[in-house]
Design a protein around this motif. Structure first.
Motif, PDB file in Angstrom:
ATOM      1  N   GLN A 247      -9.108  15.514 -58.797  1.00 49.60           N
ATOM      2  CA  GLN A 247      -8.945  15.006 -60.154  1.00 49.60           C
ATOM      3  C   GLN A 247      -7.724  15.624 -60.830  1.00 49.60           C
ATOM      4  O   GLN A 247      -6.932  14.926 -61.474  1.00 49.60           O
ATOM      5  CB  GLN A 247     -10.200  15.311 -60.977  1.00 49.60           C
ATOM      6  CG  GLN A 247     -11.422  14.499 -60.577  1.00 49.60           C
ATOM      7  CD  GLN A 247     -12.679  14.963 -61.299  1.00 49.60           C
ATOM      8  OE1 GLN A 247     -12.910  16.164 -61.459  1.00 49.60           O
ATOM      9  NE2 GLN A 247     -13.486  14.017 -61.745  1.00 49.60           N
TER      10      GLN A 247
ATOM     11  N   HIS B  13     -11.931   7.204 -60.659  1.00 43.81           N
ATOM     12  CA  HIS B  13     -12.811   6.055 -60.869  1.00 43.81           C
ATOM     13  C   HIS B  13     -12.028   4.848 -61.367  1.00 43.81           C
ATOM     14  O   HIS B  13     -12.390   3.709 -61.099  1.00 43.81           O
ATOM     15  CB  HIS B  13     -13.915   6.420 -61.866  1.00 43.81           C
ATOM     16  CG  HIS B  13     -15.049   5.442 -61.878  1.00 43.81           C
ATOM     17  ND1 HIS B  13     -15.932   5.322 -60.835  1.00 43.81           N
ATOM     18  CD2 HIS B  13     -15.437   4.531 -62.804  1.00 43.81           C
ATOM     19  CE1 HIS B  13     -16.823   4.376 -61.118  1.00 43.81           C
ATOM     20  NE2 HIS B  13     -16.534   3.877 -62.303  1.00 43.81           N
TER      21      HIS B  13
ATOM     22  N   GLY C  48     -11.656  19.960 -52.863  1.00 47.65           N
ATOM     23  CA  GLY C  48     -12.842  19.600 -53.646  1.00 47.65           C
ATOM     24  C   GLY C  48     -12.573  18.515 -54.664  1.00 47.65           C
ATOM     25  O   GLY C  48     -11.419  18.157 -54.948  1.00 47.65           O
ATOM     26  N   ASN C  49     -13.652  17.995 -55.256  1.00 47.77           N
ATOM     27  CA  ASN C  49     -13.540  16.900 -56.230  1.00 47.77           C
ATOM     28  C   ASN C  49     -12.669  17.266 -57.421  1.00 47.77           C
ATOM     29  O   ASN C  49     -11.818  16.486 -57.853  1.00 47.77           O
ATOM     30  CB  ASN C  49     -14.932  16.501 -56.723  1.00 47.77           C
ATOM     31  CG  ASN C  49     -15.749  15.807 -55.665  1.00 47.77           C
ATOM     32  OD1 ASN C  49     -15.273  15.572 -54.558  1.00 47.77           O
ATOM     33  ND2 ASN C  49     -16.993  15.493 -55.974  1.00 47.77           N
ATOM     34  N   ARG C  50     -12.898  18.453 -57.955  1.00 48.30           N
ATOM     35  CA  ARG C  50     -12.153  18.860 -59.150  1.00 48.30           C
ATOM     36  C   ARG C  50     -10.657  18.979 -58.847  1.00 48.30           C
ATOM     37  O   ARG C  50      -9.823  18.589 -59.662  1.00 48.30           O
ATOM     38  CB  ARG C  50     -12.709  20.197 -59.665  1.00 48.30           C
ATOM     39  CG  ARG C  50     -12.076  20.672 -60.970  1.00 48.30           C
ATOM     40  CD  ARG C  50     -12.255  19.661 -62.072  1.00 48.30           C
ATOM     41  NE  ARG C  50     -11.631  20.087 -63.318  1.00 48.30           N
ATOM     42  CZ  ARG C  50     -11.200  19.265 -64.252  1.00 48.30           C
ATOM     43  NH1 ARG C  50     -11.313  17.949 -64.078  1.00 48.30           N
ATOM     44  NH2 ARG C  50     -10.655  19.716 -65.357  1.00 48.30           N
TER      45      ARG C  50
ATOM     46  N   ARG D  25     -15.369   6.110 -53.898  1.00 48.33           N
ATOM     47  CA  ARG D  25     -15.806   7.031 -54.934  1.00 48.33           C
ATOM     48  C   ARG D  25     -15.144   8.387 -54.669  1.00 48.33           C
ATOM     49  O   ARG D  25     -14.753   8.687 -53.543  1.00 48.33           O
ATOM     50  CB  ARG D  25     -17.325   7.193 -54.915  1.00 48.33           C
ATOM     51  CG  ARG D  25     -18.109   5.904 -55.176  1.00 48.33           C
ATOM     52  CD  ARG D  25     -19.604   6.173 -55.101  1.00 48.33           C
ATOM     53  NE  ARG D  25     -20.387   4.980 -55.415  1.00 48.33           N
ATOM     54  CZ  ARG D  25     -20.851   4.130 -54.504  1.00 48.33           C
ATOM     55  NH1 ARG D  25     -20.597   4.343 -53.211  1.00 48.33           N
ATOM     56  NH2 ARG D  25     -21.567   3.085 -54.852  1.00 48.33           N
ATOM     57  N   LEU D  26     -15.063   9.207 -55.688  1.00 51.66           N
ATOM     58  CA  LEU D  26     -14.424  10.522 -55.569  1.00 51.66           C
ATOM     59  C   LEU D  26     -15.087  11.359 -54.481  1.00 51.66           C
ATOM     60  O   LEU D  26     -14.411  11.936 -53.615  1.00 51.66           O
ATOM     61  CB  LEU D  26     -14.482  11.254 -56.912  1.00 51.66           C
ATOM     62  CG  LEU D  26     -13.963  12.695 -56.948  1.00 51.66           C
ATOM     63  CD1 LEU D  26     -12.516  12.778 -56.482  1.00 51.66           C
ATOM     64  CD2 LEU D  26     -14.105  13.271 -58.356  1.00 51.66           C
ATOM     65  N   ASN D  27     -16.408  11.418 -54.497  1.00 55.71           N
ATOM     66  CA  ASN D  27     -17.121  12.235 -53.518  1.00 55.71           C
ATOM     67  C   ASN D  27     -16.973  11.691 -52.103  1.00 55.71           C
ATOM     68  O   ASN D  27     -16.955  12.447 -51.129  1.00 55.71           O
ATOM     69  CB  ASN D  27     -18.605  12.342 -53.890  1.00 55.71           C
ATOM     70  CG  ASN D  27     -19.303  13.438 -53.128  1.00 55.71           C
ATOM     71  OD1 ASN D  27     -18.927  14.606 -53.210  1.00 55.71           O
ATOM     72  ND2 ASN D  27     -20.319  13.079 -52.360  1.00 55.71           N
TER      73      ASN D  27
ATOM     74  N   SER E  67     -13.444  12.893 -50.910  1.00 58.57           N
ATOM     75  CA  SER E  67     -13.385  14.326 -50.612  1.00 58.57           C
ATOM     76  C   SER E  67     -14.213  14.688 -49.380  1.00 58.57           C
ATOM     77  O   SER E  67     -13.955  15.704 -48.729  1.00 58.57           O
ATOM     78  CB  SER E  67     -13.869  15.145 -51.818  1.00 58.57           C
ATOM     79  OG  SER E  67     -15.237  14.906 -52.081  1.00 58.57           O
ATOM     80  N   SER E  68     -15.195  13.843 -49.036  1.00 55.46           N
ATOM     81  CA  SER E  68     -16.060  14.120 -47.877  1.00 55.46           C
ATOM     82  C   SER E  68     -15.498  13.576 -46.563  1.00 55.46           C
ATOM     83  O   SER E  68     -16.073  13.831 -45.494  1.00 55.46           O
ATOM     84  CB  SER E  68     -17.449  13.513 -48.111  1.00 55.46           C
ATOM     85  OG  SER E  68     -18.066  14.077 -49.250  1.00 55.46           O
TER      86      SER E  68
END
Length: 301
Positions: free
Chosen positions: A223, A242, A218-220, A149-151, A154-155
């Motif tokens: 993307q 996704h 970060g997520n943004r 997943r995106l989060n 990034s984590s």
């Protein structure tokens, strides 16, 4: 409807606006929803709210559905009607809530778009020209390699990646669960290139993927980098993280037919989520059925 019925609606809207302090947007939506129900009552010669039955509510929702209203909007209309009848019951103007057990038709769950194998190859084998592009390809490879997943991506911290054993640890994924995932050879190669070039601007930063300032990406930003990558490399498809996760699951399931394994890799708590999230074409399902079901096998003569 009778004037008293219209006044009851006005009183309800005043109550939710000032006593419950709901937003103006919600008040306007509820007003529209109840106006539509009032028109239904006029059409069927129902003069007051207490004369409305559950069957009437169901008929009204069915008419709205046939008119093209989606499930989400129908659920909102039912919520408005239920709230209105709760108000009538609390103020002693009604004995029951006819909308209480009426349900809207279920929303059809749309499957996200996927990339085919050739499209993924075109995306990931496009070549790099800078340190940032080395980082970006490592991120995109990891999305597709491990279905993150995106989060979750990034984590990731440096300590979460083991390039020698070709695995990574997702610490506290969705639902707070930790899972160990394999990493493919292509992703490992991309990660090794990034780790060698990763700027040591901030030695205290533990993040695997960092910006030019040495801060966690970060997520943004991730993307946007994927979007910019597709534009720069002339990839017409609008790709988002996704979509890479979904492509990972789809391609793996089509090859392995192992739903449980894909469930574990995706980190889904219930296999029903995986069944919706991934898809097998009907031809494959038919082949599995013909091959596996004891009463479906053709008898040999």
């Amino acid at each position: 409807m009778l004037e008293q019925a219209r006044q009851q609606v006005a009183d309800f809207l005043q109550q939710i606006k000032f006593a419950r302090r709901v937003s103006e947007h919600t008040v306007n939506n509820y007003q529209r929803d109840l106006k539509r129900l009032s028109s239904f009552c006029d059409k069927h010669m129902i003069s007051d709210w207490v004369a409305l039955s559950s069957a009437d509510i169901l008929k009204h929702i069915a008419e709205r559905h046939r008119a093209g209203l989606c499930s989400k909007s129908l659920q909102r209309e039912l919520s408005a009607i239920r709230s209105f009848y709760l108000f009538l019951m609390k103020t002693g103007q009604a004995d029951n809530n006819p909308a209480q057990h009426v349900k809207a038709p279920k929303q059809a769950r749309k499957l996200p778009k996927t990339l085919d194998v050739d499209q993924v190859s075109a995306l990931l084998d496009a070549g790099t020209n800078s340190v940032l592009e080395l980082r970006d390809v490592a991120m995109f490879e990891l999305f597709y390699s491990s279905g993150l997943r995106l989060n979750e991506l990034s984590s990731l911290n440096l300590a979460d990646i083991d390039v020698y054993d070709k695995q990574l640890t997702v610490v506290k994924g969705k639902g707070g669960k930790t899972r160990l995932l394999p990493v493919g050879s292509k992703a490992i190669q991309a990660l090794q290139k990034w780790l060698k070039a990763r700027p040591a601007v901030n030695e205290n930063e533990r993040a695997l993927f960092t910006s030019t300032q040495g801060k966690r990406l970060g997520n943004r930003s991730i993307q946007l980098r994927l979007k910019q990558w597709c534009i720069k490399k002339g990839i017409p498809e609008s790709v988002h993280p996704h979509m890479l996760r979904h492509s990972f699951a789809t391609h793996l399931l089509e090859t392995s037919q192992d739903l449980r394994a894909v469930q574990e890799l995706l980190g889904h708590e219930n296999i029903s989520t995986t069944q919706i999230y991934t898809h097998l074409d009907f031809q494959h399902l038919a082949e599995v059925y013909d091959r596996s079901h004891p009463r479906a096998k053709k008898s040999s003569k």
